[in-house]
Design a protein around this motif. Structure first.
Motif, PDB file in Angstrom:
ATOM      1  N   ASP A 187     -12.264 -13.875   3.897  1.00 61.50           N
ATOM      2  CA  ASP A 187     -11.505 -13.206   2.843  1.00 61.50           C
ATOM      3  C   ASP A 187     -10.719 -12.003   3.345  1.00 61.50           C
ATOM      4  OD1 ASP A 187     -13.507 -11.386   3.264  1.00 61.50           O
ATOM      5  OD2 ASP A 187     -14.207 -11.321   1.185  1.00 61.50           O
ATOM      6  N   MET A 188     -10.780 -11.741   4.643  1.00 60.56           N
ATOM      7  CA  MET A 188      -9.929 -10.700   5.226  1.00 60.56           C
ATOM      8  C   MET A 188      -8.488 -11.197   5.404  1.00 60.56           C
ATOM      9  SD  MET A 188     -11.779  -8.006   5.691  1.00 60.56           S
ATOM     10  CE  MET A 188     -13.498  -7.521   5.811  1.00 60.56           C
TER      11      MET A 188
ATOM     12  N   SER B 226      -5.310 -10.032   3.934  1.00 63.22           N
ATOM     13  CA  SER B 226      -5.466  -9.831   2.494  1.00 63.22           C
ATOM     14  C   SER B 226      -5.538  -8.341   2.219  1.00 63.22           C
ATOM     15  CB  SER B 226      -6.749 -10.504   2.014  1.00 63.22           C
ATOM     16  OG  SER B 226      -7.890  -9.855   2.580  1.00 63.22           O
TER      17      SER B 226
ATOM     18  N   ARG C  60      -8.052  -6.678   1.175  1.00 65.99           N
ATOM     19  CA  ARG C  60      -9.275  -6.187   1.807  1.00 65.99           C
ATOM     20  C   ARG C  60      -9.116  -6.114   3.323  1.00 65.99           C
ATOM     21  NH1 ARG C  60     -15.135  -9.140   2.140  1.00 65.99           N
ATOM     22  NH2 ARG C  60     -16.314  -7.328   2.885  1.00 65.99           N
ATOM     23  N   GLY C  61      -8.451  -7.126   3.887  1.00 62.45           N
ATOM     24  CA  GLY C  61      -8.234  -7.145   5.325  1.00 62.45           C
ATOM     25  C   GLY C  61      -7.347  -6.018   5.811  1.00 62.45           C
ATOM     26  N   GLN C  62      -6.383  -5.629   4.994  1.00 63.86           N
ATOM     27  CA  GLN C  62      -5.511  -4.518   5.381  1.00 63.86           C
ATOM     28  C   GLN C  62      -6.326  -3.235   5.589  1.00 63.86           C
ATOM     29  OE1 GLN C  62      -2.658  -6.110   2.074  1.00 63.86           O
ATOM     30  NE2 GLN C  62      -1.701  -4.270   2.913  1.00 63.86           N
ATOM     31  N   LEU C  63      -7.257  -2.965   4.679  1.00 65.37           N
ATOM     32  CA  LEU C  63      -8.083  -1.766   4.805  1.00 65.37           C
ATOM     33  C   LEU C  63      -9.018  -1.875   6.010  1.00 65.37           C
ATOM     34  CD1 LEU C  63      -8.985  -1.127   1.048  1.00 65.37           C
ATOM     35  CD2 LEU C  63      -7.066  -0.224   2.374  1.00 65.37           C
ATOM     36  N   ALA C  64      -9.548  -3.072   6.234  1.00 67.65           N
ATOM     37  CA  ALA C  64     -10.414  -3.270   7.395  1.00 67.65           C
ATOM     38  C   ALA C  64      -9.626  -3.115   8.692  1.00 67.65           C
ATOM     39  CB  ALA C  64     -11.063  -4.650   7.326  1.00 67.65           C
TER      40      ALA C  64
ATOM     41  N   GLN D 270       0.844  -1.187   0.000  1.00 65.60           N
ATOM     42  CA  GLN D 270       0.000   0.000   0.000  1.00 65.60           C
ATOM     43  C   GLN D 270       0.887   1.248   0.000  1.00 65.60           C
ATOM     44  OE1 GLN D 270      -3.403  -0.192   0.076  1.00 65.60           O
ATOM     45  NE2 GLN D 270      -3.532  -2.414   0.388  1.00 65.60           N
TER      46      GLN D 270
END
Length: 397
Positions: A355-356, A367, A369-373, A155
């Protein structure tokens, strides 16, 4: 031929004069700034702003070059409170001493541009510029791999307002973040972007996480252990079944914090626990009560070394895989550290499943997506607390 001979001395004089002019054009003095650095974030002490330290040395190209008798600085840019006035302000200056240090009052915000210029008998003799300076919020990120650079996707800051400090230089936050382990992605740029969006100031990240580390490995040198961690790279044998912590991680961790100075960052964000929970070798699993004891020791002793009571946030984290999503013992210990008043309760990242996680949900790391969460979970914990802190400083003022 005679006319050429007559013109030759004139030509030599012209060359000499041209050479001298060229020499004069080369500045005999340079300003070397040690503070601030480009992309440096200064931790604001009030909601309004803080002092900017401007420090450095005058470097002369020759021993007999006289030092300046006047120094000035100005800062330009847009703040949340409007455009900076951009007026030149005096800095401490002594023509007998090369080093200087002064302070300028600045509102929270950035990036700002700093210019410094030096004069001798009213003539400017040197100048220096720092293009990016921020007065904002700094967070120290510590723990194991999910606090470092082991996540699925690299990122970078989308706002351009998040900078990372490796202990020497500042740079825009771009994974892998300097100072932490791993070569992949992290949650840190996204967290910084969300914080910058909420508070409208630059965000500084000091990444110190080390993959696969137990809380035991973060303790001060000489701390005795009754159980070995999964990896023993930071452990010293002192006798039969007797072990001590080397203290190398603790020394590096506290040194990084000390660089920032007293009250030089907002909080430590601690994300660790996987290497203490549910180990393949049960003898390497750390009981919750010992986890609580060790983490409280780490917080207490690190505060003593850096000389001030830095706030801590402790995440609830113990996830390994879909078949081992949590350790109630370690989670209880993490919460108890907060209940005991050593830290504020951070996010519960054991909730990031499916899927996180990387490897189609089978991995321990996040993942994309998990990084953003993960970043957003930290925002949800830090944001209201910071709002309260800023409100209290505003009232005190």
């Amino acid at each position: 031929m005679t006319s050429i001979k007559k013109l030759f001395p004139v030509f030599l004089v012209f060359l000499a004069l041209h050479f001298c002019a060229a020499q004069d054009a080369v500045a005999p003095l340079r300003i070397h700034l040690t503070s601030p650095l480009d992309f440096q974030v200064i931790q604001r002490q009030t909601v309004a702003g803080d002092h900017l330290v401007v420090a450095g040395n005058m470097i002369a190209e020759a021993k007999d070059t006289p030092l300046p008798d006047k120094l000035e600085a100005r800062v330009t840019g847009n703040s949340p409170f409007g455009n900076l006035p951009g007026q030149w302000q005096p800095l401490p200056c002594d023509a007998r001493i090369a080093a200087f240090r002064g302070e300028l009052n600045l509102p929270a915000g950035g990036w700002y541009r700093l210019e410094v210029r030096a004069f001798r008998h009213g003539v400017q003799v040197a100048s220096a510029t720092v293009e990016h300076i921020g007065i904002g919020e700094i967070f120290v990120i510590a723990g194991q791999s999910n606090s470092a650079n082991y996540d699925e996707e690299k990122q970078n800051t989308k706002t351009g307002l998040v900078a990372a400090f490796d202990g020497t230089l500042w740079q825009l936050a771009q994974d892998p973040e300097p100072g932490a382990g791993g070569k992949k992605g992290s949650f840190m740029p996204a967290f910084g972007d969300e914080m910058a969006g909420q508070f409208h100031v630059p965000i500084g990240i000091v990444a110190t996480g080390i993959g696969s580390t137990s809380v035991r490995e973060w303790l001060p040198a000489g701390t005795r252990l009754t159980q070995l961690p999964p990896l023993t790279r930071n452990i010293v044998t002192t006798g039969d079944n007797q072990w001590e912590v080397s203290g190398e991680i603790f020394a590096s961790f506290t040194a990084r914090m000390k660089q920032l100075g007293t009250n030089g960052f907002r909080a430590v964000l601690w994300h660790q626990g996987e290497s203490d929970a549910h180990q393949a070798d049960p003898e390497r699993t750390l009981p919750g009560e010992l986890y609580r004891q060790y983490l409280e020791q780490l917080i207490r002793d690190s505060r003593q070394v850096i000389g001030w009571d830095a706030p801590w946030f402790v995440a609830q984290v113990s996830y390994h895989n879909p078949d081992d999503t949590a350790s109630p013992d370690i989670r209880t210990a993490q919460k108890t550290v907060c209940d005991d008043g050593f830290a504020f309760l951070g996010p519960d990242t054991d909730t990031l499943t499916g899927d996180m996680r990387e490897k189609n949900g089978l991995g321990v790391h996040m993942s994309a997506r998990g990084q953003l969460a993960h970043a957003h979970l930290w925002l949800e914990k830090v944001n209201p607390w910071l709002e309260q802190q800023l409100g209290e400083t505003k009232k005190a003022k």
